[in-house]
Design an enzyme around this catalytic site. Structure first.
Site, PDB file in Angstrom:
ATOM      1  CB  SER A 153       9.172 -30.114  -4.169  1.00 42.84           C
ATOM      2  OG  SER A 153       9.437 -28.907  -4.649  1.00 42.84           O
ATOM      3  CG  HIS A 205       3.242  16.559  -2.767  1.00 39.52           C
ATOM      4  ND1 HIS A 205       2.177  17.027  -2.215  1.00 39.52           N
ATOM      5  CD2 HIS A 205       3.524  15.249  -2.324  1.00 39.52           C
ATOM      6  CE1 HIS A 205       1.747  16.196  -1.135  1.00 39.52           C
ATOM      7  NE2 HIS A 205       2.584  15.137  -1.311  1.00 39.52           N
TER       8      HIS A 205
END
Length: 934
Positions: free
Chosen positions: A619, A354
Site C-alpha cells: 500500500s 507491599h
C-alpha cells in the site's frame, strides 16, 4: 502397566483393561466384582479399547489426612496440608536387561532379585534431574537405584511413601553408575514449596514462578519468572508463551517479586527493554522492547493467591498505591527506567513489603487470560504491506508547508535555548544530508524523492479485551502518508484495514527520520475506507520535525482512464519503492459482501484500478510526476466463502481518491462543528459527516431500461455522465437510519433536488449541501423509480462522527457494545431493543458455560427490558454474586431465545471501558465486583 502421573518424581504403575472407556469419564471409580472401588479411571487410547486405571493407595493416604483434619475442626473447614516430598528427580522403571546394559553388576542384580517380591522384572533408573534441586550434581540420568535408606527399593509406591514421610529430612540413596557403587545423602524437599500458589496478572498476562512440573519439562530451575500467557503487553512486544524473563528495564529478574518491583517504578506509556529465554532456544537471550499500556485496557496489576480454606484464588493489588503505573499520567514513549527509579531505598523497601503482603508469604527461591471466539493471536497482516477547495485547499497546503519546517519547541533531550541562526543552520545541514541521501538513491524518480519524507509505517495492536466492531485480528501493518504537519499537530491518513477501530495502540515509524513514536486514532470515516491518526511533532525532536513534512494533496482534477501515475509505498524495512502505472478504471464500484462476523466493509465507494502494482500486500499513495498525492493506495478486507460453512479472509488494494480525504482534513483544520477532542493537549473540534445511510449499487442503463426506466431519464443520465452510463439502485437501508421505511430495495435513485444522480459522489455532495441550508431539516428531495412508477420522497439523512465505538462493557465474560454500522447494514434490529449487542465472549466465562455467544442482542434481563446499555447496566448491577439470571436474547437471524445464567462476580467482575473526550484516554471502571461497587 507403566504410566506418568505428571506431578511428583515418579511414574506410576497403572492397571490396564480393554474396557473401551471414552472421554469425559476420567475420575470415575473402577469397581471390582464385590462393588469395592479399586481404582480411578485415568485415561484411554482412542485408537483401541485400552483403558488405564490409577490405583488408590496414594488416594487413600490423602483421604485419611482430610478425614483427620475434618475431625479436628470445630467451627469451619480449614486447609489441610498433605505432606509431599520430592528430590526433583524423575525415575523410570526399566527391566533387568536394560539395567545390565547400563552397567548394573551381576551381584547387585542377584541381590535385588532375592530382596524383591517374586515376579519383579526391573529397577528404578534416574531419567532426569531438575537443575537446582536437591539431587542436582549428585544424581545423573542412567543411575540405577539400589537402596533407599538401606532398603532395596524397586517400586514407585515404596519410594514415594518414604519420601512423603521424610519431608525436610535426609535420605540415603545407594546407586550404581556404570558399574560403580555410590552412596549419596540428600535432603527431601517439600513439594508444596516449589508449587506456585500465586501469580501476577498484568495487562492480561499471567506470570508465575516456574513450577516443578514445567521445570522438569523444560529443564530449568524452579521459581524462575515464567510467562504462562503473554496477554496483551507482552504479546505486543513479541514475548511468547513459556518464556523465562531474565531482565526487565535493565534490572536482573530472578524472582517474581523482582519483576513486580520494576513494574512499580514504571509509568504508562514507558518503553523499556526485556530479555527472555525460551526452552526451544535456551542458550541465547532474546531482547524485545515492552511498551507499558498507555490506556486502561486492563485492570491494574494484581496478585492472585490460592486460598486453600475457601478453594478460591483471591486478588490483591500488586503495586503500592503511589506507583506511577496506577496514575493516569502518560509518560513520554522515549523514557526508560531511569526516569522512573524510586528516589530512595526506603521506597524500594516499601514496594517489596507491599508485594509480599499481597502474596501472603515469603517468596521461595527461585485472571484467566481473555480469549474470544473470533480472536486469532497469530499476526493478521493487512495489505499494506472543503466544499470549495479553491481557497480552502490552498490555505491547508500553505499552512502545512509553512508549519512543516518549523522546529518543534521541545525534544526528547534536555531543553536548551537555541538561537534562531543556530537552529536554521542545524536544520539546513540536516535537510541537506537527507536530501543528498534521497538524491543518491539509485533510479529514484522525482515523485519518489518528493513523497518519501511524507510516508510512514504504522504498526497497530488491538487489545484482546477490546476487539469490537467485528475486527478480525489483533495485529496490523500498513503504510500511511502525512497530510498535515505543524508545531502542535501531525496527521497521517491510512486505510481502515490497517486502523480498523479506535480502541488501538498505534506506533508510527517515519521514512524521513529513524524514530518510532505513538499515534492516536482521531477520526474514522463512517463510510469511506480511511482514518486519521494524530501524532505529536514535538516527539520527533528538532531534527526529526525539520525533515518530516506533509504531502501536497491534489484532489482536482480527478484521475481519468489512461492517466499516468506513480505508485509509491514503503517496504517493511522502510525503504521507498515506486513504479509508474496507468489508470485503467478511475471509477470502479466496490461490491464487498458481509463477513460471517459483521465488520467494516467499504460500501458506496468508487476506487481506482491500475494496470500494474506490487501485489495485494503493498500500500502507499498514487502521485503525479511532481509528487502530489492524487489518491492513497489502500487495503480493503473481504471474506471469500467456499461452500456453506467455509470462508477465508482476503485483502486487496485499490486507489482511494484524495477528494474526500481533503474535505475531512479541511473541516478538521479550519474548525469543524463536531465535539472537541483533546489532541496533543489542545482541544480541536472534530468533523461531523452527514450521510445517507443506504447501501447502493450501480446498474447499467441498458439493464434499467428493461426495468421500465423511461427514455427521457436515460437521456438525462447519459447527458450528466456519458462515461459511467449507470443509475444507482438501493440494496438496503441501515437499520435504525432515517431512510429506513422510506426507501425500498430495488429503488432507482434518479435525482436529488431535480439534479440527476449518477454516482456516489453526487449523493455525498447533496448531503454536504444540506449543512449549508438551515430550512432543509436534513432531508433530501429524492426522485425515485419504483416498480414502474416515478415518485418524489423526502428522505432524512444521518449525522455521524468519526469516533467509532467509544463504550464497551464486560458482563460475565460477554463483551457488549452498541450495534456498529456493519451490524445495522444487515437491515435488522430487534423491536424489543437493540442497544445491547454481544460482540464477543470469553473462554471459561459464565456466558461460555451457559451459551451466551456472540452475534445476538440481550433484550431482557429477568423480564425487564434492556433497550440500551444504560438500562442494561441498571438492571444487572442490582444482581448478586452467584445469582441466576433469566435472559432473553435475539440472534442476528431474528430467532429469540430464553435461558438462565449464573453470575460470577469473583472471577468475572462487571466493568466498563469508555473513551473520555476531555482527556483523550480510555478509562476503565468497575461497575460491580465481589464486595466492591463503584
Amino acid at each position: 502397566m507403566l504410566g506418568r502421573d505428571g506431578y511428583n518424581d515418579f511414574n506410576t504403575f497403572y492397571m490396564q483393561a480393554a474396557s473401551g472407556t471414552k472421554g469425559g469419564s476420567s475420575g470415575s471409580p473402577v469397581i471390582d466384582w464385590q462393588g469395592r472401588a479399586v481404582a480411578l479411571n485415568a485415561g484411554s487410547k482412542s485408537s483401541s479399547a485400552s483403558a488405564f486405571f490409577l490405583p488408590l493407595e496414594r488416594v487413600v493416604r490423602a483421604l485419611k489426612f482430610l478425614q483427620k483434619g475434618r475431625d479436628s475442626f470445630t467451627n469451619r473447614w480449614e486447609a489441610v496440608t498433605i505432606p509431599r516430598g520430592t528430590l526433583q528427580v524423575t525415575f523410570m522403571h526399566k527391566g533387568f536387561d536394560e539395567t545390565r546394559r547400563l552397567g548394573l553388576r551381576s551381584e547387585t542384580e542377584e541381590l535385588v532379585r532375592h530382596a524383591s517380591p517374586p515376579g519383579e522384572t526391573g529397577m528404578l533408573v534416574v531419567d532426569s534431574v531438575v537443575p537446582g534441586g536437591p539431587a542436582h550434581k549428585h544424581l545423573e540420568p542412567g543411575d540405577v537405584l539400589v537402596r533407599l535408606n538401606g532398603e532395596v527399593t524397586t517400586q514407585f509406591l515404596k519410594t514415594e511413601t518414604l519420601l512423603d514421610d521424610s519431608v525436610d529430612q535426609n535420605v540415603e540413596l545407594q546407586i550404581e553408575r556404570g558399574g560403580i557403587s555410590l552412596t549419596v545423602d540428600l535432603v527431601v524437599q517439600d513439594l508444596h514449596s516449589i508449587t506456585p500458589d500465586y501469580f501476577l496478572e498484568v495487562s492480561g498476562a499471567v506470570i508465575q514462578p516456574l513450577s516443578y512440573q514445567q521445570a522438569r519439562n523444560f529443564r530449568f530451575h524452579t521459581g524462575l519468572v515464567y510467562v504462562t500467557d503473554p496477554g496483551y503487553m507482552l504479546f505486543r512486544a513479541g514475548v511468547p508463551r513459556h518464556a523465562i524473563i531474565k531482565k526487565f528495564a535493565g534490572e536482573e529478574i530472578s524472582r517474581l517479586e523482582d519483576l513486580i518491583l520494576v513494574l512499580s517504578k514504571l509509568s504508562r506509556g514507558a518503553r523499556v527493554p526485556l530479555e527472555y529465554i525460551s526452552y526451544t532456544d535456551r542458550h541465547r537471550r532474546k531482547s524485545v522492547l515492552v511498551t507499558v499500556d498507555r490506556h486502561e485496557w486492563y485492570a491494574p496489576p494484581q496478585i492472585y493467591t490460592r486460598d486453600d480454606a475457601s478453594g478460591l484464588w483471591t486478588a490483591k493489588p500488586a503495586l503500592p498505591p503511589d506507583s506511577p503505573l496506577l496514575s493516569s499520567a502518560i509518560n513520554n514513549v522515549g523514557q526508560g527506567l531511569a526516569d522512573h527509579t524510586l528516589s530512595s531505598d526506603a521506597s524500594e523497601a516499601s514496594a517489596m513489603e507491599h508485594v509480599r503482603h499481597a502474596i501472603g508469604q515469603e517468596s521461595t527461591d527461585g485472571v484467566t487470560s481473555m480469549e474470544t471466539s473470533y480472536e486469532h493471536v497469530a499476526e493478521g497482516q493487512a495489505s499494506r504491506d472543503e466544499s470549495d477547495f479553491g481557497t480552502k485547499k490552498r490555505r491547508v497546503e500553505e499552512n502545512s508547508s509553512a508549519d512543516g519546517l518549523v522546529i518543534a519547541d521541545g525534544s526528547l533531550h534536555e531543553p536548551r535555548e537555541v538561537g534562531l541562526e543556530d537552529s536554521r543552520t542545524l536544520e539546513d545541514a540536516v535537510l541537506r544530508d537527507y536530501q543528498g541521501a534521497a538524491a543518491a538513491a539509485a533510479n529514484a524518480s522525482v515523485a519518489e524523492r518528493v513523497i518519501e519524507p511524507t510516508l510512514v509505517m504504522l504498526e497497530v495492536h488491538v487489545p484482546s479485551s477490546c476487539m469490537l466492531d467485528g475486527v478480525h485480528s489483533q495485529h496490523f501493518f500498513g503504510t500511511g502518508v502525512i497530510i498535515y504537519h505543524s508545531q502542535t499537530l501531525g496527521l497521517v491518513v491510512v486505510d481502515k484495514n490497517t486502523v480498523a477501530i479506535s480502541m488501538s495502540d498505534v506506533m508510527i515509524s517515519f521514512a524521513a527520520f529513524p524514530i518510532e513514536i505513538p499515534g492516536e486514532v482521531v477520526f474514522l470515516h463512517p463510510v469511506h475506507n480511511f482514518a486519521f491518526v494524530a501524532y505529536d511533532p514535538s516527539a520527533l525532536g528538532a531534527v526529526g520535525a525539520s525533515v518530516v513534512r506533509a504531502a501536497e494533496l491534489l484532489p482536482e482534477p480527478a484521475l481519468r482512464r489512461g492517466d499516468s501515475v506513480c505508485l509509491v509505498g514503503l517496504s517493511r524495512s522502510l525503504q521507498a519503492t515506486s513504479r509508474k502505472s496507468v489508470v485503467t478504471n478511475p471509477c470502479a464500484a466496490l461490491n464487498i459482501g458481509s463477513a460471517d462476523c459483521p465488520r467494516y466493509r467499504a460500501t458506496n465507494m468508487e476506487v481506482i484500478e491500475l494496470d500494474t502494482d506490487f501485489g495485494s500486500t503493498f500500500s502507499g499513495v498514487l502521485t503525479d510526476e511532481h509528487g502530489r498525492v492524487q489518491a492513497i493506495w489502500g487495503s480493503f478486507s473481504t471474506q471469500l466463502k467456499y461452500g456453506c460453512n467455509s470462508s477465508e479472509d482476503h485483502q486487496f488494494v485499490r486507489g482511494i481518491p484524495i477528494y474526500t480525504i481533503s474535505q475531512a482534513l479541511c473541516k478538521m483544520i479550519s474548525g469543524a462543528k463536531g465535539p472537541p477532542l483533546l489532541i496533543n493537549g489542545i482541544k480541536r473540534p472534530m468533523p461531523l459527516v452527514r450521510i445517507l445511510e443506504v447501501e447502493l449499487y450501480p446498474t447499467l442503463l441498458s439493464k434499467a431500461r428493461s426495468f421500465g426506466l423511461s427514455d427521457s431519464w436515460i437521456q438525462d443520465l447519459v447527458k450528466k455522465d456519458p462515461i459511467r452510463r449507470q443509475v444507482l439502485r438501493v440494496k438496503g437501508c441501515l437499520a435504525g437510519s432515517k431512510a429506513e421505511n422510506l426507501l425500498e430495495q430495488g429503488d432507482m435513485v434518479l435525482a436529488i433536488n431535480k439534479e440527476p444522480i449518477t454516482c456516489y459522489r453526487d449523493i455525498e455532495d447533496a448531503c454536504q449541501a444540506l449543512d449549508l441550508c438551515d430550512d432543509s431539516g436534513g432531508r433530501l428531495n429524492m426522485t425515485i423509480f419504483r416498480q414502474g412508477c416515478e415518485i418524489e420522497l423526502l428522505v432524512g439523512t444521518d449525522v455521524r462522527d468519526g469516533n467509532g465505538t467509544t463504550r464497551v462493557i464486560n458482563w460475565c465474560g460477554s463483551i457488549v457494545q452498541d450495534p456498529h454500522p456493519a451490524v445495522r447494514a444487515l437491515g435488522f434490529l430487534p423491536d424489543e431493543g437493540h442497544g445491547v449487542y454481544v460482540a464477543r465472549w470469553c473462554h471459561g466465562s459464565p456466558v461460555h458455560r451457559y451459551g451466551l455467544y456472540a452475534l445476538q442482542w440481550i433484550v431482557e434481563v429477568n423480564g425487564k427490558p434492556t433497550p440500551d446499555i444504560d438500562a442494561f447496566v441498571d438492571v444487572t448491577k442490582a444482581l448478586g454474586h452467584e445469582e441466576f439470571v433469566r435472559l432473553k436474547t435475539v440472534h442476528l437471524n431474528g430467532k429469540p431465545r430464553v435461558f438462565t445464567l449464573k453470575q460470577d462476580l469473583h472471577y468475572w467482575p462487571f466493568w466498563e471501558l469508555r473513551f473520555d473526550l476531555e482527556t483523550a484516554m480510555w478509562r476503565r471502571k468497575t461497575i460491580k465486583a465481589l464486595n466492591c461497587i463503584t
